[in-house]
Scaffold this active site. Structure first.
Site, PDB file in Angstrom:
ATOM      1  N   LYS A  54      19.717 -35.269  34.243  1.00 46.66           N
ATOM      2  CA  LYS A  54      19.123 -35.698  33.010  1.00 46.66           C
ATOM      3  C   LYS A  54      17.969 -36.906  33.514  1.00 46.66           C
ATOM      4  O   LYS A  54      16.974 -37.353  32.975  1.00 46.66           O
ATOM      5  CB  LYS A  54      19.986 -36.120  31.972  1.00 46.66           C
ATOM      6  CG  LYS A  54      20.440 -34.701  31.432  1.00 46.66           C
ATOM      7  CD  LYS A  54      21.584 -34.757  30.521  1.00 46.66           C
ATOM      8  CE  LYS A  54      22.227 -33.561  29.976  1.00 46.66           C
ATOM      9  NZ  LYS A  54      23.627 -33.761  29.282  1.00 46.66           N
ATOM     10  N   GLN A  98      27.973 -37.468  26.860  1.00 47.79           N
ATOM     11  CA  GLN A  98      28.176 -36.135  27.607  1.00 47.79           C
ATOM     12  C   GLN A  98      29.610 -35.603  27.369  1.00 47.79           C
ATOM     13  O   GLN A  98      30.559 -36.080  27.387  1.00 47.79           O
ATOM     14  CB  GLN A  98      27.970 -36.570  29.156  1.00 47.79           C
ATOM     15  CG  GLN A  98      28.086 -35.531  30.301  1.00 47.79           C
ATOM     16  CD  GLN A  98      27.096 -34.360  30.010  1.00 47.79           C
ATOM     17  OE1 GLN A  98      26.013 -34.764  30.043  1.00 47.79           O
ATOM     18  NE2 GLN A  98      27.453 -32.922  30.012  1.00 47.79           N
ATOM     19  N   ASP A 121      21.205 -34.337  20.951  1.00 55.26           N
ATOM     20  CA  ASP A 121      21.924 -33.062  21.169  1.00 55.26           C
ATOM     21  C   ASP A 121      22.111 -32.338  20.040  1.00 55.26           C
ATOM     22  O   ASP A 121      22.420 -31.087  19.996  1.00 55.26           O
ATOM     23  CB  ASP A 121      23.208 -33.345  21.710  1.00 55.26           C
ATOM     24  CG  ASP A 121      23.481 -33.509  23.001  1.00 55.26           C
ATOM     25  OD1 ASP A 121      22.910 -32.578  23.801  1.00 55.26           O
ATOM     26  OD2 ASP A 121      24.369 -34.059  23.665  1.00 55.26           O
TER      27      ASP A 121
END
Length: 298
Positions: A54, A98, A121
């Site tokens: 990322k 994460q 997200d």
């Protein structure tokens, strides 16, 4: 019949190019550089790989990547305090925690601390609720990537197609079902407790496999001419001891029946990261009261 390959790498590259162009415009016209904060708890090897990837793609498109690494034994209140600081930091546009988290931390509690307008997200209960009720929201990256692949394959029109989503997770299955409903598909969700799954999947035009089990979808699950989106990323050991990446679909048998299929790797995976970058630019636009370009909208 041999299925055509739905190339996620190519579409992801195009999306990243669009993101990079818009980031350059934000910098030149508004003096803004989108910034993504990624919080990594612990030392899970797969998570470390994802975070590095990322960061790499953020830098390639001009997004500032901020990484916060915490010990696996971090207290919940310490993690919450960090997220709240990032919520109030005007320099930070997007926040990503994460997953998976260590077992002593509740993912739902942590995710719902994130400011919904910085929730790249799309997991926050506010964004999930808005998506479920047909309102504008930030959308989880993997379902959004799946949808973009399908829209491209079907020339932007999914109306009237029968879709089956295998898997009911909050991360993929449920939000993707909502996105497909919004595109006027008839949608069924099946899962590990569904009876006679094969009888259901054999009737669908679109089959999305997101069960998290390697190669579980076999030829007898698939209607001839169906389109297959394989979300799974599983590592299996071969007879020679080498590790191979496979999806939730048994590609070797299914690609003889389907009309089109995403490969693993090279299908949904690249789209997930590309959509994360797009979501980060979108959160930057939201936070600065700027209209996001149409291609950034879910």
């Amino acid at each position: 019949m041999t299925a055509s390959i739905i190339d996620g790498k190519a579409l992801a590259e195009k999306l990243r190019e669009q993101v990079a162009e818009h980031v350059a415009l934000l910098k030149s016209n508004r003096d803004l550089t989108p910034a993504l904060a990624v919080v990594l708890v612990g030392d899970d090897p797969a998570s470390q790989v994802y975070v590095r990837s990322k960061g790499k793609y953020c830098r390639e498109v001009g997004i500032e990547s901020l990484e916060f690494k915490l010990n696996a034994n971090v207290r919940e209140d310490e993690l919450v305090a960090l997220i709240k600081r990032l919520n109030h930091d005007n320099h930070v546009n997007g926040i990503l925690v994460q997953l998976p988290l260590p077992s002593h931390l509740d993912p739902a509690t942590i995710i719902n601390v994130i400011d919904p307008q910085k929730d790249v997200d799309g997991f926050h209960v506010t964004n999930a609720g808005r998506l479920a009720t047909g309102q504008d929201s930030l959308v989880p990256c993997t379902p959004l990537g799946c949808l973009l692949l399908l829209l491209r394959h079907y020339d932007q029109d999914l109306s009237g197609l029968n879709a089956v989503v295998v898997g009911r997770s909050n991360i993929v299955g449920k939000p993707l079902a909502q996105l497909l409903l919004r595109e006027n598909c008839s949608v069924t969700i099946v899962h590990s407790r569904t009876r006679d799954i094969e009888d259901i999947t054999r009737r669908c035009d679109i089959l999305v496999a997101a069960l998290g089990r390697p190669q579980v979808v076999k030829e007898n699950w698939v209607k001839p001419g169906a389109t297959i989106i394989d979300v799974g990323i599983n590592r299996i050991q071969q007879e020679d001891g080498k590790i191979k990446l496979v999806g939730d679909v048994d590609f070797d048998s299914v690609h003889h029946v389907a009309d089109a299929i995403t490969p693993v790797p090279g299908g949904v995976g690249p789209m997930t990261i590309a959509c994360l970058l797009a979501n980060t630019v979108r959160t930057c636009c939201i936070g600065n009261a700027i209209n996001a370009p149409a291609w950034l909208m879910d």
